[in-house]
Scaffold this active site. Structure first.
Site, PDB file in Angstrom:
ATOM      1  N   CYS A 118       6.565  32.562 -39.329  1.00 47.10           N
ATOM      2  CA  CYS A 118       7.131  33.778 -39.930  1.00 47.10           C
ATOM      3  C   CYS A 118       6.789  35.030 -39.133  1.00 47.10           C
ATOM      4  CB  CYS A 118       6.645  33.950 -41.355  1.00 47.10           C
ATOM      5  SG  CYS A 118       7.043  32.562 -42.394  1.00 47.10           S
ATOM      6  N   HIS A 132       6.291  41.059 -44.237  1.00 43.09           N
ATOM      7  CA  HIS A 132       6.989  39.785 -44.346  1.00 43.09           C
ATOM      8  C   HIS A 132       7.203  39.485 -45.828  1.00 43.09           C
ATOM      9  CE1 HIS A 132       8.133  35.698 -44.110  1.00 43.09           C
ATOM     10  NE2 HIS A 132       6.956  35.187 -44.396  1.00 43.09           N
ATOM     11  N   ASN A 162      11.657  33.738 -49.194  1.00 44.08           N
ATOM     12  CA  ASN A 162      10.994  33.823 -47.888  1.00 44.08           C
ATOM     13  C   ASN A 162      11.917  33.224 -46.821  1.00 44.08           C
ATOM     14  OD1 ASN A 162       9.435  33.440 -45.612  1.00 44.08           O
ATOM     15  ND2 ASN A 162       7.678  32.567 -46.692  1.00 44.08           N
TER      16      ASN A 162
HETATM   17  N1  ACO Z   1       7.071  25.742 -60.923  1.00 41.94           N
HETATM   18  C1  ACO Z   1       6.194  25.550 -61.918  1.00 41.94           C
HETATM   19  N2  ACO Z   1       4.896  25.260 -61.706  1.00 41.94           N
HETATM   20  C2  ACO Z   1       4.473  25.192 -60.432  1.00 41.94           C
HETATM   21  C3  ACO Z   1       5.353  25.394 -59.337  1.00 41.94           C
HETATM   22  C4  ACO Z   1       6.692  25.674 -59.635  1.00 41.94           C
HETATM   23  N3  ACO Z   1       7.603  25.904 -58.679  1.00 41.94           N
HETATM   24  N4  ACO Z   1       4.642  25.259 -58.205  1.00 41.94           N
HETATM   25  C5  ACO Z   1       3.368  24.999 -58.545  1.00 41.94           C
HETATM   26  N5  ACO Z   1       3.261  24.950 -59.897  1.00 41.94           N
HETATM   27  C6  ACO Z   1       2.078  24.702 -60.707  1.00 41.94           C
HETATM   28  C7  ACO Z   1       1.029  23.945 -59.936  1.00 41.94           C
HETATM   29  O1  ACO Z   1       1.295  22.558 -59.991  1.00 41.94           O
HETATM   30  C8  ACO Z   1      -0.231  24.314 -60.696  1.00 41.94           C
HETATM   31  O2  ACO Z   1      -0.291  23.521 -61.866  1.00 41.94           O
HETATM   32  P1  ACO Z   1      -1.699  22.907 -62.352  1.00 41.94           P
HETATM   33  O3  ACO Z   1      -2.568  24.100 -62.597  1.00 41.94           O
HETATM   34  O4  ACO Z   1      -1.296  22.140 -63.561  1.00 41.94           O
HETATM   35  O5  ACO Z   1      -2.176  22.074 -61.197  1.00 41.94           O
HETATM   36  C9  ACO Z   1       0.033  25.760 -61.111  1.00 41.94           C
HETATM   37  O6  ACO Z   1       1.453  25.944 -61.038  1.00 41.94           O
HETATM   38  C10 ACO Z   1      -0.665  26.785 -60.267  1.00 41.94           C
HETATM   39  O7  ACO Z   1      -0.442  26.471 -58.887  1.00 41.94           O
HETATM   40  P2  ACO Z   1      -1.057  27.355 -57.763  1.00 41.94           P
HETATM   41  O8  ACO Z   1      -0.705  26.754 -56.448  1.00 41.94           O
HETATM   42  O9  ACO Z   1      -2.488  27.654 -58.037  1.00 41.94           O
HETATM   43  O10 ACO Z   1      -0.229  28.714 -57.957  1.00 41.94           O
HETATM   44  P3  ACO Z   1      -0.394  30.063 -57.207  1.00 41.94           P
HETATM   45  O11 ACO Z   1      -0.533  31.155 -58.185  1.00 41.94           O
HETATM   46  O12 ACO Z   1      -1.394  29.980 -56.084  1.00 41.94           O
HETATM   47  O13 ACO Z   1       1.040  30.243 -56.531  1.00 41.94           O
HETATM   48  C11 ACO Z   1       2.187  29.992 -54.452  1.00 41.94           C
HETATM   49  C12 ACO Z   1       1.503  29.300 -55.606  1.00 41.94           C
HETATM   50  C13 ACO Z   1       3.309  30.842 -54.989  1.00 41.94           C
HETATM   51  C14 ACO Z   1       2.721  28.955 -53.491  1.00 41.94           C
HETATM   52  C15 ACO Z   1       1.146  30.915 -53.748  1.00 41.94           C
HETATM   53  O14 ACO Z   1      -0.013  30.188 -53.461  1.00 41.94           O
HETATM   54  C16 ACO Z   1       1.683  31.500 -52.480  1.00 41.94           C
HETATM   55  O15 ACO Z   1       2.579  32.336 -52.491  1.00 41.94           O
HETATM   56  N6  ACO Z   1       1.114  31.127 -51.331  1.00 41.94           N
HETATM   57  C17 ACO Z   1       1.508  31.655 -50.055  1.00 41.94           C
HETATM   58  C18 ACO Z   1       2.706  30.913 -49.600  1.00 41.94           C
HETATM   59  C19 ACO Z   1       3.375  31.577 -48.451  1.00 41.94           C
HETATM   60  O16 ACO Z   1       3.416  32.778 -48.348  1.00 41.94           O
HETATM   61  N7  ACO Z   1       3.927  30.760 -47.587  1.00 41.94           N
HETATM   62  C20 ACO Z   1       4.702  31.226 -46.535  1.00 41.94           C
HETATM   63  C21 ACO Z   1       3.945  31.288 -45.295  1.00 41.94           C
HETATM   64  S1  ACO Z   1       4.902  31.997 -44.079  1.00 41.94           S
HETATM   65  C22 ACO Z   1       5.649  30.804 -43.093  1.00 41.94           C
HETATM   66  O17 ACO Z   1       5.295  30.681 -41.938  1.00 41.94           O
HETATM   67  C23 ACO Z   1       6.719  29.938 -43.652  1.00 41.94           C
END
Ligand code: ACO
Length: 334
Positions: free
Chosen positions: A118, A258, A288
């Site tokens: 990214c 980003h 994203n």
């Molecule tokens: N819908 C419903 N529930 C979900 C979903 C979904 N789509 N995805 C995960 N959950 C659940 C999980 O299973 C978990 O359940 P559990 O507690 O029963 O195990 C719960 O929601 C919480 O999951 P977390 O991963 O702790 O949620 P978090 O608040 O951390 O959000 C997210 C997850 C949105 C992915 C966050 O960590 C994030 O934005 N990370 C950065 C990702 C990013 O920016 N990536 C791009 C990088 S750039 C590139 O080069 C592509």
């Protein structure tokens, strides 16, 4: 001995292209066990766009490039170099940049891809601008283009709700002294590579029945770890580019982070002590789009009149690699 002063380099044309098919959080509910509420609250994303069956990264890159050329009042014949930042190339080779060069019929242009996840668009701006600074080239197309929908695992709700497809392109050229790119910072931490990767399809794990069965041809991400990394690095990287430019965040009119997650964007703004009114956000509409996210957001803010000539903009990205990158520009209208 005479010393030659570097030329000032800036963006002299910009265009973007987002595929027509809009996919809302409600639509995602029909694909995986998720909800509009969860996606909106945790990420700020409401909608993303996916390419059509017959649309590829090189196609959307070409559309964005055509618009940037028109905006710059140039034709493909004027272009000396095409750099495509992408994590989702059409093929391992030839490069997507070469496909775009052919599509545009940019007869004299050299072409290469740049892989920095990214952060790719920022990396590409930093590297491509050097050719103009030194006087080797006059006009360069830099494109960030992604079709992440092709590589998403639609059975993995942790990743498939986050990404969208799109492309943004700029033409780099000489600008008056004091405008254009004022500061740059690039960084990487290869030790964090496994946190965000597409494991198979390269030479380490070529395609096999097993790699397909193990779903290794899709994006794999440790979301929580990437989140922590992003929150730490976004503000720091922006400050480093500002230091390079000899500026403070109080002198900046706009922040373009980003577009990965609204919570990461808010924390970057807080670190830079910038109110959200000064932050360009479109993650709600496109999700994203990786290397395309910053040029798409920049294009919108320029063409809707928010960013004005003479204003200073900080752009900052993070992504696979792990990588991070930031650029400070002073916008110049022709
Ligand atoms: N819908 C419903 N529930 C979900 C979903 C979904 N789509 N995805 C995960 N959950 C659940 C999980 O299973 C978990 O359940 P559990 O507690 O029963 O195990 C719960 O929601 C919480 O999951 P977390 O991963 O702790 O949620 P978090 O608040 O951390 O959000 C997210 C997850 C949105 C992915 C966050 O960590 C994030 O934005 N990370 C950065 C990702 C990013 O920016 N990536 C791009 C990088 S750039 C590139 O080069 C592509």
């Amino acid at each position: 001995m005479t010393t030659k002063k570097d030329k000032a380099v800036g963006i002299i044309g910009i265009g973007s292209y987002v595929p027509a098919r809009a996919v809302t959080n409600k639509d995602m509910e029909a694909i995986v066990e998720t909800s509009d509420e969860w996606i909106s609250e945790r990420t700020g994303i409401k909608c993303r766009h996916f390419v059509a069956e017959d649309e590829h990264t090189s196609d959307i890159a070409t559309r964005a490039a055509e618009r940037a050329l028109k905006d710059a009042n140039l034709t493909a014949d004027d272009i000396d170099l095409i750099v495509v930042a992408t994590a989702t190339p059409d093929m391992l080779f030839p490069s997507t940049a070469c496909l775009v060069q052919h599509n545009l019929n940019a007869g004299k242009a050299a072409a290469y891809d740049l892989s920095a996840g990214c952060s790719g668009f920022m990396y590409s701006i930093a590297t491509a601008s050097q050719f103009i600074k030194t006087g080797l080239y006059k006009y360069i197309l830099v494109i960030g283009a992604e079709t992440l929908s092709r590589l998403m695992d639609f059975t993995d709700r942790n990743t498939c709700v986050l990404f969208g497809d799109g492309a943004g392109a700029v033409v780099l050229g000489e600008v008056p002294e004091g405008y254009g790119i004022l500061g740059v910072h690039l960084g990487s931490d290869g030790g964090g590579g496994p946190l965000l990767s597409l494991p198979a399809g390269g030479t380490r794990i070529p395609a096999s029945e097993e790699s397909v069965k193990n779903r290794l041809h899709y994006i794999h991400m440790e979301g929580n770890e990437v989140f922590k990394f992003a929150v730490k690095v976004m503000g720091e990287a922006a400050v480093k580019a500002l230091d390079h430019a000899g500026m403070q965040s109080s002198e900046v009119e706009w922040l373009i982070p980003h577009q990965a997650n609204i919570r990461i964007i808010q924390s970057a703004a807080k670190r830079l002590k910038m109110p959200m009114e000064k932050v360009i956000v479109n993650v709600d509409r496109y999700g994203n789009t990786s290397s395309a996210s910053i040029p798409i957001a920049l294009e919108e803010a320029i063409h809707d009149g928010r960013i004005k000539s003479g204003q200073t903009v900080v752009m900052v990205g993070f992504g696979a690699g792990l990588t991070w990158a930031s650029t400070v520009i002073r916008w110049h209208h022709k």
